[in-house]
Design an enzyme around this catalytic site. Structure first.
Site, PDB file in Angstrom:
ATOM      1  N   GLU A 168       0.842  -1.193   0.000  1.00  0.00           N
ATOM      2  CA  GLU A 168       0.000   0.000   0.000  1.00  0.00           C
ATOM      3  C   GLU A 168       0.882   1.249   0.000  1.00  0.00           C
ATOM      4  O   GLU A 168       1.307   1.710   1.065  1.00  0.00           O
ATOM      5  CB  GLU A 168      -0.909   0.017   1.234  1.00  0.00           C
ATOM      6  CG  GLU A 168      -1.859  -1.155   1.307  1.00  0.00           C
ATOM      7  CD  GLU A 168      -3.113  -0.817   2.095  1.00  0.00           C
ATOM      8  OE1 GLU A 168      -4.204  -0.966   1.529  1.00  0.00           O
ATOM      9  OE2 GLU A 168      -3.012  -0.382   3.252  1.00  0.00           O
ATOM     10  N   GLY A 174      -6.554   6.638   0.185  1.00  0.00           N
ATOM     11  CA  GLY A 174      -7.589   7.630   0.440  1.00  0.00           C
ATOM     12  C   GLY A 174      -7.401   8.925  -0.332  1.00  0.00           C
ATOM     13  O   GLY A 174      -8.045   9.932  -0.051  1.00  0.00           O
TER      14      GLY A 174
HETATM   15  P1  PGA Z   1      -8.369   3.346   0.259  1.00  0.00           P
HETATM   16  O1  PGA Z   1      -7.685   2.643   1.528  1.00  0.00           O
HETATM   17  O2  PGA Z   1      -8.902   2.241  -0.605  1.00  0.00           O
HETATM   18  O3  PGA Z   1      -9.470   4.187   0.848  1.00  0.00           O
HETATM   19  O4  PGA Z   1      -7.323   4.141  -0.434  1.00  0.00           O
HETATM   20  C1  PGA Z   1      -6.916   1.472   1.391  1.00  0.00           C
HETATM   21  C2  PGA Z   1      -6.349   1.082   2.735  1.00  0.00           C
HETATM   22  O5  PGA Z   1      -5.981   1.973   3.503  1.00  0.00           O
HETATM   23  O6  PGA Z   1      -6.257  -0.113   3.069  1.00  0.00           O
END
Ligand code: PGA
Length: 250
Positions: A168, A174
Site C-alpha cells: 500500500e 484515500g
Molecule cells: P483506500 O484505503 O482504498 O481508501 O485508499 C486502502 C487502505 O488503507 O487499506
C-alpha cells in the site's frame, strides 16, 4: 501455481453494528456463489460480532484491523489473537500505514504482532509501503526491503505459511491516486524477492501480495489483470456494498 486472489475490505473507523448488518444484507446476495476469489471484511472491533453473525454460512470471512501480541494481561484497550480466534475471526490486518503514522506502530511491533497472529492460526495481512517523499527520493525499494526484513524476523517458512502481504503506497491511500498496475507490479516483485530470501522460492511463489490504495470499481480490473497482483485491500470503496461487489467481481 495459480494463486487465488484475496479481496479484503478495510472499513477503518466506519459503521456501527446495525450498519454492518445492513451491509451484509445487501452484499451477500450480490456475491452469492462467487468463489473465484477469497473475500474478507475487516470491520472495527465492536462490529465483529454483528459481522460474524451476518456472514455466517456464507463464503465471506471476517477479520480484525489490528491485534496485540500478548495473550492477555494488563494492556488497557488492546485485543489479543486468542480473543479474535475465540469470536470467529480468521484474518487480521497488521501494520497498516495509518497505525504506523498515527499510533506509533513500528517495524518491530509489526513483527511481534505477526508472530502472535500466526501462532494462533490467523491469516495476517501485513501492510508495507512507502510515503511520497520516499518514492520521490528513489527510496521505495529500500523501504520495502527494510519493512519486509524486519516483519519477517525470526520466522520460518513453516510458521509463516498463512502470510499475506499488502503493498500500500501511502501516497495512494484515500487520495484517489492509484499506483499504475506497472508500479504496483514492480513493488510486488521487490517484496516477493524479499520473501524468497527469507523463506525460499516455493514460499515466495505461493505468497499472495495484495495491492491497496484507492482501489475502485473502475481500476480494479486493470490492477487484478497483473500476474504479480494477488488481490486488493480496499478502504473507501469497500464501505458501499455495490462498489465492493464491483471490485470483488473486477
Ligand atoms: P483506500 O484505503 O482504498 O481508501 O485508499 C486502502 C487502505 O488503507 O487499506
Amino acid at each position: 501455481m495459480a494463486r487465488k486472489k484475496l479481496i479484503a475490505a478495510n472499513w477503518k473507523m466506519y459503521k456501527n453494528p446495525e450498519q454492518s448488518k445492513q451491509f451484509f444484507t445487501d452484499f451477500l446476495p450480490m456475491v452469492q456463489g462467487h468463489d473465484r476469489d477469497e473475500i474478507v471484511v475487516c470491520p472495527p472491533y465492536v462490529n465483529l460480532h454483528a459481522a460474524l453473525e451476518a456472514a455466517k454460512g456464507s463464503q465471506v470471512a471476517i477479520g480484525a484491523q489490528d491485534v496485540y501480541w500478548k495473550e492477555e494481561g494488563a494492556f488497557t484497550g488492546e485485543i489479543s489473537s486468542t480473543m479474535l480466534v475465540a469470536v470467529g475471526c480468521t484474518h487480521v490486518i497488521i501494520g497498516h500505514s495509518e497505525r504506523r503514522q498515527y499510533f506509533g506502530e513500528t517495524d518491530d511491533s509489526v513483527n511481534l504482532k505477526l508472530k502472535a497472529a500466526l501462532e494462533h492460526g490467523l491469516t495476517p495481512i501485513v501492510c508495507v509501503g512507502e510515503v511520497l517523499e520516499e518514492r520521490e527520493a528513489g527510496l521505495t525499494e529500500d523501504v520495502l526491503r527494510r519493512q519486509c526484513v524486519r516483519a519477517f524476523n525470526a520466522l520460518s517458512a513453516r510458521k509463516a505459511a498463512k502470510l499475506v502481504i499488502a503493498y500500500e503506497p501511502v501516497w495512494a491511500i484515500g487520495t484517489g491516486k492509484t499506483a499504475t498496475p506497472q508500479m504496483a507490479s514492480d513493488a510486488h516483485v521487490i517484496i516477493r524477492a524479499e520473501a524468497a530470501k527469507a523463506f525460499g522460492d516455493d514460499f515466495a511463489a505461493a505468497l499472495r501480495i495484495l495491492y491497496g490504495g484507492s482501489v475502485k470499481p473502475d481500476n480494479a480490473h486493470a490492477l487484478m489483470a497483473e500476474d504479480e497482483i494477488d488481490g486488493a485491500l480496499v478502504g473507501g470503496a469497500s464501505l458501499d456494498p455495490k462498489s465492493f461487489t464491483a471490485i470483488v467481481k473486477y
